[in-house]
Design a protein around this motif. Sequence first.
Motif, PDB file in Angstrom:
ATOM      1  N   GLY A 151       0.789  -1.221   0.000  1.00 23.85           N
ATOM      2  CA  GLY A 151       0.000   0.000   0.000  1.00 23.85           C
ATOM      3  C   GLY A 151       0.827   1.279   0.000  1.00 23.85           C
ATOM      4  O   GLY A 151       0.270   2.372   0.007  1.00 23.85           O
ATOM      5  N   PHE A 152       2.189   1.156  -0.022  1.00 23.17           N
ATOM      6  CA  PHE A 152       3.089   2.314  -0.011  1.00 23.17           C
ATOM      7  C   PHE A 152       3.932   2.351  -1.281  1.00 23.17           C
ATOM      8  O   PHE A 152       4.360   1.303  -1.769  1.00 23.17           O
ATOM      9  N   SER A 153       4.198   3.546  -1.791  1.00 27.51           N
ATOM     10  CA  SER A 153       5.298   3.743  -2.735  1.00 27.51           C
ATOM     11  C   SER A 153       6.206   4.801  -2.140  1.00 27.51           C
ATOM     12  O   SER A 153       5.776   5.593  -1.308  1.00 27.51           O
ATOM     13  N   SER A 154       7.465   4.787  -2.548  1.00 24.40           N
ATOM     14  CA  SER A 154       8.452   5.676  -1.921  1.00 24.40           C
ATOM     15  C   SER A 154       9.378   6.267  -2.970  1.00 24.40           C
ATOM     16  O   SER A 154       9.764   5.573  -3.907  1.00 24.40           O
ATOM     17  N   HIS A 163       7.311   8.932   1.425  1.00 24.89           N
ATOM     18  CA  HIS A 163       6.510   7.707   1.446  1.00 24.89           C
ATOM     19  C   HIS A 163       5.060   8.076   1.152  1.00 24.89           C
ATOM     20  O   HIS A 163       4.500   8.936   1.832  1.00 24.89           O
ATOM     21  N   THR A 164       4.442   7.413   0.168  1.00 28.63           N
ATOM     22  CA  THR A 164       3.045   7.680  -0.171  1.00 28.63           C
ATOM     23  C   THR A 164       2.203   6.459   0.158  1.00 28.63           C
ATOM     24  O   THR A 164       2.456   5.371  -0.370  1.00 28.63           O
ATOM     25  N   HIS A 165       1.208   6.654   1.039  1.00 33.32           N
ATOM     26  CA  HIS A 165       0.312   5.560   1.433  1.00 33.32           C
ATOM     27  C   HIS A 165      -0.978   5.710   0.630  1.00 33.32           C
ATOM     28  O   HIS A 165      -1.664   6.726   0.727  1.00 33.32           O
ATOM     29  N   LEU A 197       4.974   2.557  10.113  1.00 34.20           N
ATOM     30  CA  LEU A 197       4.177   3.660   9.559  1.00 34.20           C
ATOM     31  C   LEU A 197       2.858   3.113   8.996  1.00 34.20           C
ATOM     32  O   LEU A 197       1.792   3.717   9.161  1.00 34.20           O
ATOM     33  N   LYS A 198       2.927   1.930   8.365  1.00 30.53           N
ATOM     34  CA  LYS A 198       1.718   1.302   7.845  1.00 30.53           C
ATOM     35  C   LYS A 198       0.749   0.969   8.980  1.00 30.53           C
ATOM     36  O   LYS A 198      -0.449   1.269   8.883  1.00 30.53           O
ATOM     37  N   PHE A 242      -0.930   4.078  10.249  1.00 28.42           N
ATOM     38  CA  PHE A 242      -2.030   4.531   9.385  1.00 28.42           C
ATOM     39  C   PHE A 242      -3.246   3.602   9.506  1.00 28.42           C
ATOM     40  O   PHE A 242      -4.383   4.056   9.502  1.00 28.42           O
ATOM     41  N   HIS A 243      -3.009   2.293   9.618  1.00 21.78           N
ATOM     42  CA  HIS A 243      -4.134   1.351   9.782  1.00 21.78           C
ATOM     43  C   HIS A 243      -4.947   1.665  11.037  1.00 21.78           C
ATOM     44  O   HIS A 243      -6.152   1.392  11.082  1.00 21.78           O
ATOM     45  N   CYS A 301      15.192   7.822  10.807  1.00 24.40           N
ATOM     46  CA  CYS A 301      14.196   7.647   9.740  1.00 24.40           C
ATOM     47  C   CYS A 301      13.035   6.825  10.310  1.00 24.40           C
ATOM     48  O   CYS A 301      13.227   6.015  11.213  1.00 24.40           O
ATOM     49  N   VAL A 302      11.832   6.987   9.701  1.00 21.03           N
ATOM     50  CA  VAL A 302      10.696   6.206  10.167  1.00 21.03           C
ATOM     51  C   VAL A 302      10.723   4.825   9.486  1.00 21.03           C
ATOM     52  O   VAL A 302      10.976   4.718   8.281  1.00 21.03           O
ATOM     53  N   GLU A 303      10.484   3.786  10.275  1.00 19.68           N
ATOM     54  CA  GLU A 303      10.459   2.415   9.764  1.00 19.68           C
ATOM     55  C   GLU A 303       9.115   2.212   9.037  1.00 19.68           C
ATOM     56  O   GLU A 303       8.056   2.494   9.590  1.00 19.68           O
ATOM     57  N   LEU A 304       9.153   1.691   7.803  1.00 22.14           N
ATOM     58  CA  LEU A 304       7.983   1.720   6.930  1.00 22.14           C
ATOM     59  C   LEU A 304       6.834   0.844   7.437  1.00 22.14           C
ATOM     60  O   LEU A 304       5.666   1.229   7.352  1.00 22.14           O
ATOM     61  N   PHE A 307      14.733   4.083  12.659  1.00 20.71           N
ATOM     62  CA  PHE A 307      16.086   3.500  12.545  1.00 20.71           C
ATOM     63  C   PHE A 307      17.034   4.663  12.242  1.00 20.71           C
ATOM     64  O   PHE A 307      16.601   5.720  11.766  1.00 20.71           O
TER      65      PHE A 307
END
Lengths: 127, 127, 127, 127, 127, 127, 127, 127, 127, 127
Positions: free
Chosen positions: B104-107, C23-25, C59-60, C63-64, C53-56, C10
């Motif tokens: 669900g992510f692109s970067s 990052h685009t969700h 982040l998901k 958002f969930h 940096c934020v761990e991806l 991290f």
Amino acid sequence: MADLKILETFPNPAPHRDFIIAHTHHEFTSMCPMTGHPDFATITVRYVADKTCVELKSLKLYFHAYRNEGIFFEGATNKICDDLGKVLKPRSLTIIADFKARGGFSSVVTADYKAAPVKKSSKKASR
Amino acid sequence: MADLKILETFPNPAPHRDFIIAHTHHEFTSMCPMTGHPDFATITVRYVADKTCVELKSLKLYFHAYRNEGIFFEGATNKICDDLGKVLKPRSLTIIADFKARGGFSSVVTADYKAAPVKKSSKKASR
Amino acid sequence: MADLKILETFPNPAPHRDFIIAHTHHEFTSMCPMTGHPDFATITVRYVADKTCVELKSLKLYFHAYRNEGIFFEGATNKICDDLGKVLKPRSLTIIADFKARGGFSSVVTADYKAAPVKKSSKKASR
Amino acid sequence: MADLKILETFPNPAPHRDFIIAHTHHEFTSMCPMTGHPDFATITVRYVADKTCVELKSLKLYFHAYRNEGIFFEGATNKICDDLGKVLKPRSLTIIADFKARGGFSSVVTADYKAAPVKKSSKKASR
Amino acid sequence: MADLKILETFPNPAPHRDFIIAHTHHEFTSMCPMTGHPDFATITVRYVADKTCVELKSLKLYFHAYRNEGIFFEGATNKICDDLGKVLKPRSLTIIADFKARGGFSSVVTADYKAAPVKKSSKKASR
Amino acid sequence: MADLKILETFPNPAPHRDFIIAHTHHEFTSMCPMTGHPDFATITVRYVADKTCVELKSLKLYFHAYRNEGIFFEGATNKICDDLGKVLKPRSLTIIADFKARGGFSSVVTADYKAAPVKKSSKKASR
Amino acid sequence: MADLKILETFPNPAPHRDFIIAHTHHEFTSMCPMTGHPDFATITVRYVADKTCVELKSLKLYFHAYRNEGIFFEGATNKICDDLGKVLKPRSLTIIADFKARGGFSSVVTADYKAAPVKKSSKKASR
Amino acid sequence: MADLKILETFPNPAPHRDFIIAHTHHEFTSMCPMTGHPDFATITVRYVADKTCVELKSLKLYFHAYRNEGIFFEGATNKICDDLGKVLKPRSLTIIADFKARGGFSSVVTADYKAAPVKKSSKKASR
Amino acid sequence: MADLKILETFPNPAPHRDFIIAHTHHEFTSMCPMTGHPDFATITVRYVADKTCVELKSLKLYFHAYRNEGIFFEGATNKICDDLGKVLKPRSLTIIADFKARGGFSSVVTADYKAAPVKKSSKKASR
Amino acid sequence: MADLKILETFPNPAPHRDFIIAHTHHEFTSMCPMTGHPDFATITVRYVADKTCVELKSLKLYFHAYRNEGIFFEGATNKICDDLGKVLKPRSLTIIADFKARGGFSSVVTADYKAAPVKKSSKKASR
């Protein structure tokens, strides 16, 4: 052989004004000097005329003259920039050459004509 | 293993001019070091050459060398920027790495090569 | 409930350089607190890291956590900006939340993190 | 009749920050006062709130009120800008009205709210 | 024959504000004076009105008057710019004429109206 | 090595009905056995299940197993068709493999699973 | 000169099955025999192999051989159909040649290979 | 829980005619029963009404009821088909569920309602 | 005036085969006989040649002859079909005329040439 | 109120031929009879004329008459089909009404005019 003598001009119809002319050629093709494979590009000539404008049919013939010429991306873009700079002596001129994908890569080379060469080799690029 | 020794160069054909070369590789793939899943990206190398240009086939082989390497997005982008900076010593250089959607992510990660490291850790980012 | 404690970090792999991570969700969904209808948005987190940096994956999950939360467009965007600002203390940070059409309207809310709050309430907006 | 009294507001949830809200209405329709034919437009309201934000449902009803009103493109755009300026007293506000093709023409009218009227009639337009 | 007397105006409804009006005509056609072949273009008139606005139906008739006129790209764009400049005396005015592909080329000509002619013939073009 | 033993199944939830399942994998990659260059494809598996359906995660792992395998377009498509045919014994099955452009060519290979082999070698193809 | 002897084949890997192979060449170029101007096309070769498949690199070289050949749209398409029909003796074969716009026209020519020539000159075309 | 009792109907306004109604819901979301991750789909209900039509707002509420339900792609599509079949008893009905990409895959499941169950388990699928 | 005598032909290069030629003219323009406003269309001529093919430059001149002719959509399409039918006596012929939006409408008129006129006035249309 | 008396006709210019006329109206709007909210649709009228064709300006006025009428999707489509069927008595006629997204749904309703009503209520729909 692509020769700047092919290029013809006509007088700028509005020299009192800085207006922008952008011609985009969608069917540029040349040959890779390494592999002999054809390359394809879309080339944009964007300029502000001073005393003369380039005649469009002669520009087409000038681009057709690259069809069987072996030349690299970077070399072709700079040669087009130099040739049109010499013929038009424009107030400004930019060449944008957008080469189609080959081996997973596409490439865009962009060159600005300047009246005098740049002296400092490490100056910051203008983007 | 992606090694900067794979990269080859040729002399800049127009060193008197700051012109922009942008190569976009549409088929970059590496492995996520956490999950072992493949990642896919489109990577653009945009630079103003000083004395040398990067040879395109060697750049392709350099990117292919990441195929089975475990590396994070942020790390890969910065390594490519560092490697090309060392090899080309360009007047300017930007790497834009656009990673495809996963979970669900692109970067997109964008890094600019600078000749000297930045000192102040809290300065404002240039956008 | 979306809590900033869900967010993990991290260490910045290239702290010597101001590079941009975006990052685009594509699958953000929350509930309208007025009507109880679901809202859908694409949210972009664009920042220049300082120390972390934020761990991806975290982040998901963060958002969930909005899935069944009742929150307005403007409130959600500012909360995400505040939460990531607190956790990352980034050199810069922008949140762009693009909400899908509902009742003939679509909406985009854009918030910039600033280290210190803005004092003057009538200053000109930066666009 | 489109009346600014239809517009409702709620308090700005993040007044300490200049953040941008952009609502795009895809279904604006009014009547041409000359021909009586319907006009269709997409209208974007982009602003930085000061003390209040516009409530979205009331904005929809405000736009619906133009459905059978005879008004020119230029007039409608400026009236919307004036009405929202009076109601919101925003830090900044721009209205972009994109009217669909009619008779081979499409038109975009863009107006910026300013706190005080512009005095000099021949000043350079900001683009 | 395209004559500026075809153009009609109405009073600017919001002279206290610099707002932008952009009319795009999708069906411009003229004749090439060399070959007699038809040319097709999309022409945008973008301006900030001072005392008067151009009436849209008269602008359509003005453009229709080029249908069987032999005129070059560069000449047509500058004539439209001059004619609208004389009739509207706008705070600013730009004409963008986007000519469709012919013989593998497409062309865009862009002209800005200025109250007074430019003196220096070698000044840098504004892009 | 891509082995059909990687593929897992689950019982068809609606065996009383002929319904169509189409899974499209956007990230297939293999190696050209001639040149060693990577190939990329989008592969669609479209089938009507009989007793079992293919489990999606196992299908992903099965496709990942081609990553470093040298195999031609035509061979890969037919192997995938054979493997899924053996595992699912579906009422019908079609594989559509859309290989990305390489050297100016893109290729699509489409294979239908049939319960019994076709006898006549010169029969007309069904389109 | 484009000669069918350039075309090479390899054995059909799945002769027991009627499967469809479609190769699309995006960079076909030839010369107009009337005007000497270059023509550009996208050509698709779609076939069901019998005993042999066409080798892709030889197909590329075969198409490159048209680069400086003067030939009409209709002639080129039928020659390609005849040549591939003779070399492959396929179960079915269709050539679709999509020529780019020239003088306001684009053209698509589609030819089906048939084992035996059609006798009746006035029969209804299959669409 | 998604229950067919949520669905409401109204009398078919044109029962003398077989006309097609197709409602497409762009915002379907459910949960994966294996991983707990959200799934997103666009679902089309296409039918020919007999005595009753489905009321659109009740259809929306019925789809919203899947928001926190754990269900597989294949199961959700068949349940929707069964539920609408029972409620509407339509002359024909097709459900097309287009699930967004997850882990490099997207999936489309298509089910046709039939008045009577299909007896033969190995019959050829209609495409 | 558009006269079928403008149309020129050349012998069919492959009369032994039913192959399809489709020429699409992107720049058709005529005048509305009611309002005098210009109409614009894209017109496709798709046919299977019998003894002769239409020469492309003459087809362009034939279409240019409509430029100042007052004719309705339905009439123009049928006249083009009749004229090309008389000149080519093709095995089959279809004209597809796609007229651009005017007053909120766009229109497509499609006519098939038949060797003999249709007798029954109420037969079902072939789609 | 939308009344079929608004519709005007002219004689079919080519009654010897079954040719297809398709008019697409991009700006249909009506009101929802339940909520009073405006609905928007693109409506296509596709028919084979028998003795008369519909005059386009009268068709536009007929569609404008729905602007403030409260009517459901299914009802509007069938009424348009009935009205045009009565006025034109066409050889065939189809109405395709594509309603824009509202509340996460978009809808397409398609109705075919038939000279005689359909008797059997459970027959299979033609797709």
